[in-house]
Design a protein around this motif. Sequence first.
Motif, PDB file in Angstrom:
ATOM      1  N   ASP A  84      -3.412   0.593  -3.462  1.00 12.95           N
ATOM      2  CA  ASP A  84      -3.311  -0.754  -2.912  1.00 12.95           C
ATOM      3  C   ASP A  84      -2.962  -1.701  -4.054  1.00 12.95           C
ATOM      4  O   ASP A  84      -3.815  -2.066  -4.856  1.00 12.95           O
ATOM      5  CB  ASP A  84      -4.657  -1.137  -2.272  1.00 12.95           C
ATOM      6  N   SER A  85      -1.674  -2.077  -4.137  1.00 10.74           N
ATOM      7  CA  SER A  85      -1.224  -2.897  -5.264  1.00 10.74           C
ATOM      8  C   SER A  85      -1.761  -4.318  -5.184  1.00 10.74           C
ATOM      9  O   SER A  85      -1.985  -4.965  -6.210  1.00 10.74           O
ATOM     10  CB  SER A  85       0.309  -2.919  -5.323  1.00 10.74           C
ATOM     11  N   ALA A  86      -1.985  -4.839  -3.978  1.00  9.75           N
ATOM     12  CA  ALA A  86      -2.475  -6.209  -3.832  1.00  9.75           C
ATOM     13  C   ALA A  86      -3.887  -6.356  -4.377  1.00  9.75           C
ATOM     14  O   ALA A  86      -4.224  -7.370  -5.000  1.00  9.75           O
ATOM     15  CB  ALA A  86      -2.428  -6.630  -2.363  1.00  9.75           C
ATOM     16  N   HIS A  87      -4.725  -5.346  -4.172  1.00 11.31           N
ATOM     17  CA  HIS A  87      -6.116  -5.403  -4.641  1.00 11.31           C
ATOM     18  C   HIS A  87      -6.350  -4.531  -5.863  1.00 11.31           C
ATOM     19  O   HIS A  87      -7.487  -4.427  -6.330  1.00 11.31           O
ATOM     20  CB  HIS A  87      -7.063  -4.979  -3.502  1.00 11.31           C
ATOM     21  N   ARG A  88      -5.288  -3.892  -6.354  1.00  8.47           N
ATOM     22  CA  ARG A  88      -5.355  -3.049  -7.548  1.00  8.47           C
ATOM     23  C   ARG A  88      -6.442  -1.992  -7.414  1.00  8.47           C
ATOM     24  O   ARG A  88      -7.292  -1.824  -8.286  1.00  8.47           O
ATOM     25  CB  ARG A  88      -5.565  -3.886  -8.814  1.00  8.47           C
ATOM     26  N   ARG A  89      -6.370  -1.251  -6.287  1.00  9.59           N
ATOM     27  CA  ARG A  89      -7.343  -0.197  -6.036  1.00  9.59           C
ATOM     28  C   ARG A  89      -6.616   1.109  -5.755  1.00  9.59           C
ATOM     29  O   ARG A  89      -5.553   1.115  -5.116  1.00  9.59           O
ATOM     30  CB  ARG A  89      -8.234  -0.532  -4.836  1.00  9.59           C
ATOM     31  N   VAL A  90      -7.201   2.193  -6.209  1.00  8.65           N
ATOM     32  CA  VAL A  90      -6.681   3.532  -5.935  1.00  8.65           C
ATOM     33  C   VAL A  90      -7.827   4.390  -5.430  1.00  8.65           C
ATOM     34  O   VAL A  90      -8.929   4.369  -5.995  1.00  8.65           O
ATOM     35  CB  VAL A  90      -6.071   4.178  -7.194  1.00  8.65           C
ATOM     36  N   SER A  91      -7.572   5.135  -4.373  1.00 14.74           N
ATOM     37  CA  SER A  91      -8.587   6.046  -3.866  1.00 14.74           C
ATOM     38  C   SER A  91      -7.955   7.389  -3.556  1.00 14.74           C
ATOM     39  O   SER A  91      -6.752   7.495  -3.304  1.00 14.74           O
ATOM     40  CB  SER A  91      -9.246   5.476  -2.600  1.00 14.74           C
ATOM     41  N   ARG A  92      -8.793   8.409  -3.595  1.00 16.86           N
ATOM     42  CA  ARG A  92      -8.387   9.729  -3.123  1.00 16.86           C
ATOM     43  C   ARG A  92      -9.465  10.204  -2.166  1.00 16.86           C
ATOM     44  O   ARG A  92     -10.599  10.451  -2.570  1.00 16.86           O
ATOM     45  CB  ARG A  92      -8.211  10.715  -4.262  1.00 16.86           C
TER      46      ARG A  92
ATOM     47  N   VAL B 249       0.859  -1.186   0.000  1.00 19.41           N
ATOM     48  CA  VAL B 249       0.000   0.000   0.000  1.00 19.41           C
ATOM     49  C   VAL B 249       0.892   1.231   0.000  1.00 19.41           C
ATOM     50  O   VAL B 249       1.735   1.414   0.882  1.00 19.41           O
ATOM     51  CB  VAL B 249      -0.942   0.013   1.225  1.00 19.41           C
ATOM     52  N   LEU B 250       0.716   2.078  -1.015  1.00 19.51           N
ATOM     53  CA  LEU B 250       1.503   3.296  -1.172  1.00 19.51           C
ATOM     54  C   LEU B 250       0.609   4.502  -0.952  1.00 19.51           C
ATOM     55  O   LEU B 250      -0.549   4.525  -1.374  1.00 19.51           O
ATOM     56  CB  LEU B 250       2.121   3.353  -2.572  1.00 19.51           C
ATOM     57  N   ARG B 251       1.165   5.546  -0.315  1.00 18.86           N
ATOM     58  CA  ARG B 251       0.388   6.743  -0.016  1.00 18.86           C
ATOM     59  C   ARG B 251       1.143   8.002  -0.401  1.00 18.86           C
ATOM     60  O   ARG B 251       2.357   8.065  -0.276  1.00 18.86           O
ATOM     61  CB  ARG B 251       0.038   6.800   1.476  1.00 18.86           C
ATOM     62  N   GLY B 252       0.389   8.984  -0.826  1.00 17.27           N
ATOM     63  CA  GLY B 252       0.919  10.309  -1.101  1.00 17.27           C
ATOM     64  C   GLY B 252      -0.193  11.304  -0.864  1.00 17.27           C
ATOM     65  O   GLY B 252      -1.156  11.351  -1.623  1.00 17.27           O
ATOM     66  N   GLY B 253      -0.093  12.082   0.229  1.00 21.77           N
ATOM     67  CA  GLY B 253      -1.204  12.943   0.595  1.00 21.77           C
ATOM     68  C   GLY B 253      -2.418  12.097   0.916  1.00 21.77           C
ATOM     69  O   GLY B 253      -2.344  11.147   1.703  1.00 21.77           O
ATOM     70  N   ASP B 254      -3.551  12.402   0.270  1.00 22.03           N
ATOM     71  CA  ASP B 254      -4.761  11.620   0.509  1.00 22.03           C
ATOM     72  C   ASP B 254      -4.994  10.579  -0.582  1.00 22.03           C
ATOM     73  O   ASP B 254      -6.079  10.015  -0.701  1.00 22.03           O
ATOM     74  CB  ASP B 254      -5.983  12.535   0.638  1.00 22.03           C
ATOM     75  N   VAL B 255      -3.945  10.306  -1.361  1.00 20.17           N
ATOM     76  CA  VAL B 255      -4.025   9.290  -2.410  1.00 20.17           C
ATOM     77  C   VAL B 255      -3.479   7.971  -1.859  1.00 20.17           C
ATOM     78  O   VAL B 255      -2.381   7.932  -1.296  1.00 20.17           O
ATOM     79  CB  VAL B 255      -3.230   9.701  -3.658  1.00 20.17           C
ATOM     80  N   VAL B 256      -4.252   6.892  -2.013  1.00 25.40           N
ATOM     81  CA  VAL B 256      -3.838   5.577  -1.517  1.00 25.40           C
ATOM     82  C   VAL B 256      -3.904   4.586  -2.674  1.00 25.40           C
ATOM     83  O   VAL B 256      -4.940   4.474  -3.344  1.00 25.40           O
ATOM     84  CB  VAL B 256      -4.749   5.100  -0.368  1.00 25.40           C
TER      85      VAL B 256
ATOM     86  N   GLU C  57     -12.361   9.794   0.008  1.00 22.15           N
ATOM     87  CA  GLU C  57     -13.419   8.785   0.042  1.00 22.15           C
ATOM     88  C   GLU C  57     -13.780   8.293  -1.351  1.00 22.15           C
ATOM     89  O   GLU C  57     -14.706   7.490  -1.511  1.00 22.15           O
ATOM     90  CB  GLU C  57     -14.675   9.374   0.717  1.00 22.15           C
ATOM     91  N   ARG C  58     -13.052   8.750  -2.381  1.00 24.30           N
ATOM     92  CA  ARG C  58     -13.435   8.459  -3.764  1.00 24.30           C
ATOM     93  C   ARG C  58     -12.496   7.426  -4.372  1.00 24.30           C
ATOM     94  O   ARG C  58     -11.272   7.584  -4.346  1.00 24.30           O
ATOM     95  CB  ARG C  58     -13.372   9.772  -4.564  1.00 24.30           C
ATOM     96  N   TYR C  59     -13.071   6.351  -4.934  1.00 24.49           N
ATOM     97  CA  TYR C  59     -12.273   5.356  -5.631  1.00 24.49           C
ATOM     98  C   TYR C  59     -12.127   5.755  -7.096  1.00 24.49           C
ATOM     99  O   TYR C  59     -13.075   6.260  -7.711  1.00 24.49           O
ATOM    100  CB  TYR C  59     -12.909   3.960  -5.524  1.00 24.49           C
ATOM    101  N   LEU C  60     -10.941   5.528  -7.656  1.00 21.35           N
ATOM    102  CA  LEU C  60     -10.638   5.951  -9.016  1.00 21.35           C
ATOM    103  C   LEU C  60     -10.541   4.748  -9.949  1.00 21.35           C
ATOM    104  O   LEU C  60     -10.015   3.702  -9.563  1.00 21.35           O
ATOM    105  CB  LEU C  60      -9.312   6.716  -9.056  1.00 21.35           C
ATOM    106  N   SER C  61     -11.017   4.910 -11.158  1.00 23.75           N
ATOM    107  CA  SER C  61     -10.899   3.871 -12.181  1.00 23.75           C
ATOM    108  C   SER C  61      -9.746   4.251 -13.105  1.00 23.75           C
ATOM    109  O   SER C  61      -9.848   5.193 -13.908  1.00 23.75           O
ATOM    110  CB  SER C  61     -12.202   3.766 -12.977  1.00 23.75           C
TER     111      SER C  61
END
Length: 222
Positions: free
Chosen positions: A135-143, A126-133, A145-149
Amino acid sequence: MRVLVAEDEKTLAGYIAEGLRDNAMSVDLAHDGDTTLDKLGTGRYDVVVLDRDLPGTHGDEVCRRLASAGAGTRVLMLTAMSDVRQRVAGLRLGADDYLGKPFDFDELVARLDALGRRPREAAPPVLRGGDVVLDSAHRRVSRGERYLSLTNKEFAVLAQLLAAAGAVVSAEELLRSVWDEHADPFTNAVRMTMHRLRAKLGEPAVIETLPGVGYRIVDPPC
């Protein structure tokens, strides 16, 4: 993650490469041992998927040379041989993992992901930068409360920037690690991908451009 697939069965090699690219990996191909050594000597790879029975320089010798060079490239040995003694012999040559043919493609991807998290200094899942997260294991990115496609390339570019933890990453580095050896060095692929990624991340901006130098993740102003 940048992967070299060293497999003399060209149909199988193409199938592996296509599937790995669909999983956001940058993939180059080699179909014999000599070409494999040339590519390993001139390019930086996180993992090599190595067929043990390569023509030319045998896969065992490729593995032995790579291990003795201490380059940090992980080796997933791929072979039709299922005998336990053969697997043990391959691991003792310096291979990090072993997968027999035929194999389940999802297992191959999972093993490569695991090896990619164990290099020199492994990036956390799990990598973070500011409010960007990310998750490489689940292939998810959020900023927030918002998930990004994100597309595979956008995901891989963001992962590289977050893993750098504020350090500058040049366009050339991104081109080498996210695309492959056939990418045109004069292409605007990095710039266009960065443009789309910024749009999806939204404001305030978390990716800073340093003209002529590269890109980096910054903490957005409060």
